[in-house]
Write a protein that holds these residues in place. Sequence first.
Motif, short mmCIF file in Angstrom:
data_model
loop_
_atom_site.label_atom_id
_atom_site.label_comp_id
_atom_site.label_asym_id
_atom_site.label_seq_id
_atom_site.Cartn_x
_atom_site.Cartn_y
_atom_site.Cartn_z
N ARG A 90 0.96 -1.01 0.27
CA ARG A 90 -0.47 0.33 0.03
C ARG A 90 0.98 1.50 0.20
NH1 ARG A 90 -4.25 -2.05 5.25
NH2 ARG A 90 -5.23 -3.88 3.84
N GLU A 93 2.66 2.21 -3.64
CA GLU A 93 1.85 2.79 -4.47
C GLU A 93 1.28 4.33 -4.89
OE1 GLU A 93 -2.82 1.60 -5.66
OE2 GLU A 93 -2.41 0.23 -3.72
N GLN A 96 4.63 5.82 -5.11
CA GLN A 96 4.57 6.38 -6.69
C GLN A 96 3.97 6.77 -6.96
OE1 GLN A 96 3.98 1.85 -7.72
NE2 GLN A 96 6.78 1.93 -7.36
#
Length: 298
Positions: A90, A93, A96
Motif C-alpha cells: 500500500r 503504491e 509512486q
Amino acid sequence: MTTDTRTAAPTPAGTAGLRSPDEHHGLETTLDLLARMDLAHASEADVLRAMELMVTHAEFPCLGAKSVFRRGSVAHVVLDDMDDPDVPARLLERLQAFAADIDGESGFHSFIATFRGPLPTTEADFEASLFGLLQRLHDADDRSWADGVGSDPNDPHFAFSAGGSAYFIVGLHPAASRVARRAPLPTLVFNPHGQFEELRAEGRFDGMRTTIRRRDEDLQGFVNPMVADHGDSTEALQYSGRRHAAGWEPPLDVKPAAGSEVLDLHTDDRVKTNTDTRTDTHQGNPHDDLAGRTAQHD
C-alpha cells in the motif's frame, strides 16, 4: 483502514474534531496534550490535524516542514499498523503516486505516513519497526534504485529509494527524546531528495540548514548529535532519531542491482562497485540519548 490526502492550505483551528491546545503552550506541552488524546482511535482528519498542529507550532524547528503545510504540498496517508505485512504494498503504491503527482513541480513537498500502532515505548522499539518496514518496502519494490544516490546503506551518499525515487526519511514517534521528533503517533516523513539539490543549486540550502539547526538547539538546548550533511556519513543514521554509537550499521539489506558487479579482467574476480567509505564524525557519550539522558542501547 487507510486514507490518502493531499492537503490544502492549513485549516483554522478547530475545524476538525480535534480541539486545538491553547496556542500559548510550548511545543513540548502541546505534544504532551496531543499524546493524551488517544489519536490511535481518532478520525483520519484528527490525525492529520494533530500533525499540522505539531509542525505549524511556532517552536517547531524545521522550516521545510512548515513550508509544505503552509503551501498545502503534503500527501498524507493513515495506516493501521506499521508492522502489518500488507503495509509495504500500500505504501509503495502511494509513494509512486506521490512522485508522479509532484513531477515537474518546484518547492517543498513531503509524503507523510502515520500509523495507529504499534505505539513504541522506547526509541529502540521504534527503530526496529522503522527499519523492518523499510526492508519490506524495499523487498516489494521491483524498480531500480534511484539515480544520483548510493544504494549501500553504509555509503555516505546513501538515500532510501522507493519506486525509483530517492527520499530522506524522518521518523517521528511518542517515545522520541528529541522534542522535534516526538509526534503523538508513529510517523514516517518521506522528503524527496531532489528538493534538497534544488535548494543547493539556488544557493539557499546552507542558510536554511543553519537556521533549522539553530532553532532545534533553541528548542532542545543542544544540537542534535546525529545531524550530518549528505556525503559526510550515511543519512540512515538520522532516520529513526535515535542516537547511535560509533560502528553502528543500518539494519537494511539492499538487493544488488543488475550490473552492480564488474568483471576484473586481470584477476577474473568479481568486484563490487560500491564500497563502505563511511567514517564516523559524531562525538559525545555514546550512551547518551538524543536528549542527553543516559540510555540503554541494545
